[in-house]
Design a protein around this motif. Sequence first.
Motif, short mmCIF file in Angstrom:
data_model
loop_
_atom_site.label_atom_id
_atom_site.label_comp_id
_atom_site.label_asym_id
_atom_site.label_seq_id
_atom_site.Cartn_x
_atom_site.Cartn_y
_atom_site.Cartn_z
N THR A 37 8.41 -66.94 -7.71
CA THR A 37 7.06 -66.89 -8.27
C THR A 37 5.94 -66.98 -7.02
O THR A 37 5.95 -68.03 -6.48
N ILE A 38 4.91 -66.52 -7.42
CA ILE A 38 4.05 -66.50 -6.49
C ILE A 38 2.56 -66.79 -6.98
O ILE A 38 2.20 -65.97 -8.16
N ALA A 39 1.94 -67.76 -6.48
CA ALA A 39 0.51 -68.02 -7.08
C ALA A 39 -0.31 -68.21 -6.23
O ALA A 39 -0.30 -68.64 -5.04
N ILE A 40 -1.72 -67.75 -6.45
CA ILE A 40 -2.85 -67.63 -5.63
C ILE A 40 -3.76 -68.23 -6.55
O ILE A 40 -4.14 -67.89 -7.39
N THR A 41 -4.37 -69.18 -5.78
CA THR A 41 -5.79 -70.09 -6.26
C THR A 41 -6.86 -69.71 -5.55
O THR A 41 -6.91 -69.22 -4.39
N GLY A 122 10.99 -70.49 -5.45
CA GLY A 122 12.15 -69.62 -5.80
C GLY A 122 13.25 -69.62 -4.89
O GLY A 122 14.47 -69.60 -5.11
N GLY A 123 12.81 -69.66 -3.47
CA GLY A 123 13.88 -69.97 -2.57
C GLY A 123 14.11 -71.42 -2.04
O GLY A 123 13.70 -72.14 -3.06
N ASN A 124 14.73 -71.72 -1.00
CA ASN A 124 14.68 -72.89 -0.59
C ASN A 124 13.31 -73.35 0.04
O ASN A 124 12.38 -72.28 0.20
N ALA A 125 13.02 -74.50 0.27
CA ALA A 125 11.58 -74.79 1.01
C ALA A 125 11.35 -74.08 2.26
O ALA A 125 10.23 -73.60 2.28
N LEU A 126 12.35 -74.13 2.91
CA LEU A 126 11.74 -73.20 4.18
C LEU A 126 11.78 -71.64 3.92
O LEU A 126 10.75 -71.07 4.58
#
Length: 145
Positions: A37-41, A122-126
């Motif tokens: 998931t991608i969020a842009i603020t 969605g992936g790992n933190a890195l």
Amino acid sequence: MNTAPTTFATASISRSAAEDLLKAARTASDQIGIEVTIAITDGAGHLKALERSDKSPFLTVNVAIDKAWTAVSFGLPTHVWNAVLENPVVSQLAHQPRLVSVGGGYPVILNGQVVGGIGISGGNALQDQQACEAALKAMGFELVG
């Protein structure tokens, strides 16, 4: 008489730039091979654009939004927050419900000014962090941290 200004202008990411950044983040995530998931603020931390891939877990929606919010709040990427929170002077910030201290959130910076935030989950933190970095570089935004 007070001569101090009573207002100030702020810059914020436009809707079209937010959509372009979202597309760049999708491309970066696809290249890494993660469902996200991608969020842009905007510059004030308000959601500007959001996309959840078909196979991304539903919890990633709130995490991505909060990563973007955290990054824009102080202009720091989320992966640096663990080190920040080790300082007892600011450690109470860890109790802020939306603060996320794992990789995958970056401020969106243009000409030295924070104009928005991006959060990927969605992936790992890195992997999330790397997807943010690739998207920001592809769009010509500045990287910090």
